[in-house]
Write an enzyme that holds these catalytic residues in place. Structure first.
Site, PDB file in Angstrom:
ATOM      1  CG  HIS A 119      42.890  39.327  34.690  1.00  0.00           C
ATOM      2  ND1 HIS A 119      43.747  40.445  35.221  1.00  0.00           N
ATOM      3  CD2 HIS A 119      42.838  38.755  35.621  1.00  0.00           C
ATOM      4  CE1 HIS A 119      44.053  39.908  36.545  1.00  0.00           C
ATOM      5  NE2 HIS A 119      43.208  38.849  36.813  1.00  0.00           N
TER       6      HIS A 119
ATOM      7  CD  GLU B  81      40.016  38.385  39.225  1.00  0.00           C
ATOM      8  OE1 GLU B  81      40.622  37.338  39.676  1.00  0.00           O
ATOM      9  OE2 GLU B  81      40.614  38.981  38.335  1.00  0.00           O
TER      10      GLU B  81
HETATM   11  P1  PGA Z   1      45.929  36.701  42.974  1.00  0.00           P
HETATM   12  O1  PGA Z   1      45.293  36.951  41.431  1.00  0.00           O
HETATM   13  O2  PGA Z   1      45.301  35.583  43.484  1.00  0.00           O
HETATM   14  O3  PGA Z   1      47.281  36.733  42.659  1.00  0.00           O
HETATM   15  O4  PGA Z   1      45.466  37.902  43.720  1.00  0.00           O
HETATM   16  C1  PGA Z   1      43.843  36.979  41.052  1.00  0.00           C
HETATM   17  C2  PGA Z   1      43.616  37.388  39.679  1.00  0.00           C
HETATM   18  O5  PGA Z   1      44.229  38.484  39.073  1.00  0.00           O
HETATM   19  O6  PGA Z   1      42.857  36.613  38.999  1.00  0.00           O
END
Ligand code: PGA
Length: 248
Positions: free
Chosen positions: A93, A163
């Site tokens: 992540h 992401e």
């Molecule tokens: P968010 O986070 O939905 O709060 O933007 C997504 C993530 O970082 O997995």
């Protein structure tokens, strides 16, 4: 369609944690598959070491240690996670990469997770977009760092979560546009085809970054993703239920 809830460190009391899991249980009749990644201390509240009762709801870890056990104070091992009945682990992540996790560490974690019979959810994403589209080769490099060394069989077991960092932790209006997401999914699948010539189409690609009840449906329909990795909007019962309903 899959919704992976990444509670991050937003949840800090058992009452809220239990209310969210109760909401997920109420939703298991919907078509959506749910995975919840609580902070480590809460995992054992919901798992009893057995395989999940329903394929519709299972649990994931937000990270894993590379330690195999023994003298490693504070580490959470893959063996312990697998023993609790978890099915998935989020690896790489951006918030962990920002804490110093390198591509080498992320590769080692993906291999470690697979070796323990768990499914890695590999996060990739660019910090920002540049007019020359250098972010595309950056994403290709992030994928290559993990997919090149893996065996063909293991490559097919990885879930990819796209992401973009610029879209994380904001609101639906700042998230990626459905059309742009579709382009990114096509690009990621094309890169994956270098590693899985006939199997790239079977890899699940998730999107994460400011997914809310307001945009999840359009992102699912036009974006052509297999699901979502949701942070903030998955940590409140009303918006979590809204996400599930929007996809049902
Ligand atoms: P968010 O986070 O939905 O709060 O933007 C997504 C993530 O970082 O997995």
């Amino acid at each position: 369609m899959l919704i992976v809830s990444n509670w991050k460190a937003y949840i800090a009391d058992t009452k809220t944690a239990k209310a969210l899991v109760a909401a997920a249980k109420r939703a298991t009749r919907s078509k959506v598959q749910l995975i919840i990644a609580p902070p480590a201390p809460y995992i054992g509240l919901f798992t009893d070491g057995k395989a999940p009762k329903s394929k519709k709801l299972s649990f994931a870890a937000q990270d894993v240690s590379l330690s195999t056990g023994g003298a490693a104070t504070g580490e959470v091992t893959a063996v312990a996670l697998a023993g609790l009945g978890l099915t998935h682990v989020i690896v790489g992540h951006s918030e962990r990469r920002a804490m110093g996790e390198t591509d080498d560490v992320i590769l080692a974690k993906v291999q470690h997770v697979l070796a323990n019979g768990l499914t890695p959810i590999l996060c990739i994403g660019e910090r920002q977009r540049d007019p020359e589209a250098k972010y595309l080769s950056f994403l290709r490099m992030q994928l290559a760092a993990v997919f090149t060394p893996l065996s063909p069989r293991d490559r097919g077991r990885v879930i990819v979560a796209y992401e973009p960092i610029w879209a994380i932790g904001k609101s639906a209006s700042d998230s990626i546009q459905p059309h742009d997401l579709h382009e990114m999914v096509l690009y990621i699948r094309k890169v994956l085809a270098d590693y899985l010539p006939s199997g790239a189409k079977n890899i699940s690609i998730l999107y994460g970054g400011s997914v809310e009840p307001a945009n999840i449906r359009a992102l699912a329909e036009e974006g052509q993703v297999q699901g979502f990795l949701v942070g903030r909007a998955s940590t409140d019962v009303a918006s979590y239920t809204g996400l599930i309903k929007a996809l049902s």
